[in-house]
Design a protein around this motif. Structure first.
Motif, short mmCIF file in Angstrom:
data_model
loop_
_atom_site.label_atom_id
_atom_site.label_comp_id
_atom_site.label_asym_id
_atom_site.label_seq_id
_atom_site.Cartn_x
_atom_site.Cartn_y
_atom_site.Cartn_z
N VAL A 115 40.07 -14.28 54.73
CA VAL A 115 38.74 -14.29 54.11
C VAL A 115 37.82 -15.09 55.03
CG1 VAL A 115 37.37 -14.90 52.10
CG2 VAL A 115 39.75 -14.19 51.81
N ASN A 116 36.83 -14.45 55.58
CA ASN A 116 35.91 -15.09 56.52
C ASN A 116 34.47 -14.99 56.03
OD1 ASN A 116 37.91 -15.86 58.31
ND2 ASN A 116 37.75 -14.00 59.52
N GLU A 117 33.70 -15.98 56.44
CA GLU A 117 32.27 -15.99 56.18
C GLU A 117 31.54 -16.26 57.49
OE1 GLU A 117 31.68 -18.74 53.00
OE2 GLU A 117 32.76 -17.52 51.53
N LYS A 118 30.26 -16.45 57.41
CA LYS A 118 29.43 -16.59 58.60
C LYS A 118 29.94 -17.70 59.52
CE LYS A 118 24.56 -16.43 59.86
NZ LYS A 118 23.19 -16.33 59.32
N GLY A 119 30.07 -17.37 60.81
CA GLY A 119 30.50 -18.35 61.80
C GLY A 119 31.98 -18.41 62.04
N HIS A 120 32.78 -17.69 61.28
CA HIS A 120 34.23 -17.74 61.42
C HIS A 120 34.71 -16.71 62.45
CE1 HIS A 120 34.34 -19.38 57.02
NE2 HIS A 120 33.85 -20.25 57.89
N PHE A 121 35.86 -17.00 63.07
CA PHE A 121 36.40 -16.11 64.09
C PHE A 121 37.88 -16.41 64.28
CE2 PHE A 121 35.24 -19.97 66.28
CZ PHE A 121 36.19 -20.13 67.28
N ASN A 122 38.54 -15.61 65.15
CA ASN A 122 39.93 -15.87 65.55
C ASN A 122 40.00 -15.95 67.06
OD1 ASN A 122 40.28 -14.56 62.76
ND2 ASN A 122 42.36 -15.25 63.24
N ARG A 123 40.64 -16.99 67.56
CA ARG A 123 40.77 -17.16 69.01
C ARG A 123 41.81 -16.18 69.56
NH1 ARG A 123 43.70 -22.67 70.74
NH2 ARG A 123 43.31 -21.63 72.72
N THR A 124 41.83 -16.04 70.88
CA THR A 124 42.72 -15.10 71.55
C THR A 124 44.19 -15.44 71.27
OG1 THR A 124 41.12 -14.71 73.32
CG2 THR A 124 43.42 -14.20 73.79
N HIS A 125 44.96 -14.41 70.95
CA HIS A 125 46.37 -14.61 70.65
C HIS A 125 47.11 -13.28 70.69
CE1 HIS A 125 44.53 -13.36 66.88
NE2 HIS A 125 45.73 -13.04 66.42
N ASP A 126 48.44 -13.35 70.63
CA ASP A 126 49.25 -12.16 70.39
C ASP A 126 50.21 -12.47 69.26
OD1 ASP A 126 51.54 -13.47 71.34
OD2 ASP A 126 51.33 -12.67 73.35
N HIS A 127 51.02 -11.49 68.87
CA HIS A 127 51.94 -11.67 67.76
C HIS A 127 53.39 -11.42 68.17
CE1 HIS A 127 48.54 -10.55 64.67
NE2 HIS A 127 48.29 -11.64 65.35
N LEU A 128 53.67 -11.36 69.46
CA LEU A 128 54.99 -10.97 69.93
C LEU A 128 56.07 -11.96 69.49
CD1 LEU A 128 56.60 -8.98 71.67
CD2 LEU A 128 56.15 -10.47 73.65
N GLY A 129 57.18 -11.43 69.01
CA GLY A 129 58.30 -12.26 68.59
C GLY A 129 59.54 -11.42 68.39
N ARG A 130 60.65 -12.10 68.08
CA ARG A 130 61.92 -11.38 67.90
C ARG A 130 61.84 -10.37 66.76
NH1 ARG A 130 63.56 -16.46 69.58
NH2 ARG A 130 64.95 -16.44 71.41
#
Length: 302
Positions: A115-130
């Motif tokens: 749930v995001n509102e104004k000004g929110h974001f997600n930084r660079t990432h990946d989801h790789l795992g076993r």
């Protein structure tokens, strides 16, 4: 030998063969008749938000649930899981070039709500795992983007191939990135190893998405174990030095950032002690993440 007359140097190199190796398959599908499901998902997510603190990972601002949405006792989330499995079968069939009954079942899914509102974001990432081979996102409510406003919040798939590009021809050094514009009811699926981020959301209305990771025992990722072992080795052998040198200053700095995050969420009902505690834990998580990022940026500049 006179190199200027060497016939090899005057050959027509336009006939050279260029191979484009190792594509990253990204699939997206706009599920029809999603309005009722999306409304039910919105209610399920917001109800969950009222009773659970959530976690802070790559999200900067906003609320992210634990990775247990696939087991919520709710008809809407169960319906979404069925859609995820359906698209996963299509995605896999396109990947391997055939439909194999082995993929009709056996999927392991971990999903979470945002749930995001104004000004929110997600930084660079990946989801790789076993147990994370494919990843995806389902756009439940994209906020102001749906009305055509420049609300941001797009999913950016980033070019981390480290192939040189001509920055003098175009000042935008990110032009090989791929940007996915959200739409209500759209589901996107991609390799878990693909680096991605979410742009800052600039809209005034709430934005809700559901992300997920997928694993199937009939699939494998080349060279995954050596990569994961190398990553684990650094943390296992040097985490004491890392904590001693970095974490205490970061924690102290996070405390100075805490008031900003405590007062950043608007319109939230904080009338009960449990709601106040959840709000404090979430704010502390975001303050700690921001402090860690800023210290990392300082080290990179040093």
């Amino acid at each position: 030998m006179d190199m200027t007359t060497n016939p090899q140097l005057s050959a027509d190199t336009s006939q050279a063969k260029m191979e484009l190796l190792f594509p990253s398959p990204v699939m997206h599908f706009d599920w029809p008749d999603s309005e009722a499901l999306n409304e039910a998902l919105i209610q399920a997510v917001l109800n969950r938000r009222e009773t659970h603190t959530g976690v802070v990972k790559t999200n900067r601002g906003g609320w992210q649930s634990d990775t247990d949405l696939q087991s919520w006792d709710d008809p809407a989330t169960r319906a979404l899981v069925q859609r995820i499995e359906t698209l996963a079968r299509e995605y896999t069939a396109r990947q391997i070039g055939r439909r194999d009954p082995v993929f009709d079942s056996g999927w392991k899914i971990r999903a979470w709500a945002n749930v995001n509102e104004k000004g929110h974001f997600n930084r660079t990432h990946d989801h790789l795992g076993r147990y994370s081979f494919f990843s995806g996102v389902y756009y439940v409510k994209v906020g102001d983007i749906q009305r055509g406003a420049a609300g941001g919040g797009r999913t950016r798939f980033e070019d981390w191939t480290r192939v040189a590009i001509d920055v003098n021809q175009n000042a935008d050094t990110l032009r090989r990135d791929f940007v996915m514009t959200p739409a209500n009811g759209r589901m996107v699926m991609f390799p878990a190893s693909l680096m991605h981020s979410v742009e800052v959301y600039g809209g005034d209305t709430q934005r809700i998405t559901i992300a997920f990771n997928l694993y199937h025992p009939a699939l494998g990722i080349p060279r995954l174990e050596p990569f994961l072992q190398a990553s684990d080795w650094w943390w296992t052998n040097f985490r004491g030095l890392v904590i001693a040198r970095r974490k205490l200053p970061e924690k102290l700095y996070a405390l100075t950032l805490l008031p900003r995050h405590l007062f950043s969420r608007r319109g939230e009902n904080l009338s009960s002690p449990s709601a106040l505690l959840r709000h404090f834990k979430t704010a502390m998580g975001h303050a700690t993440a921001q402090a860690s990022e800023e210290f990392e940026a300082r080290r990179n500049k040093a």
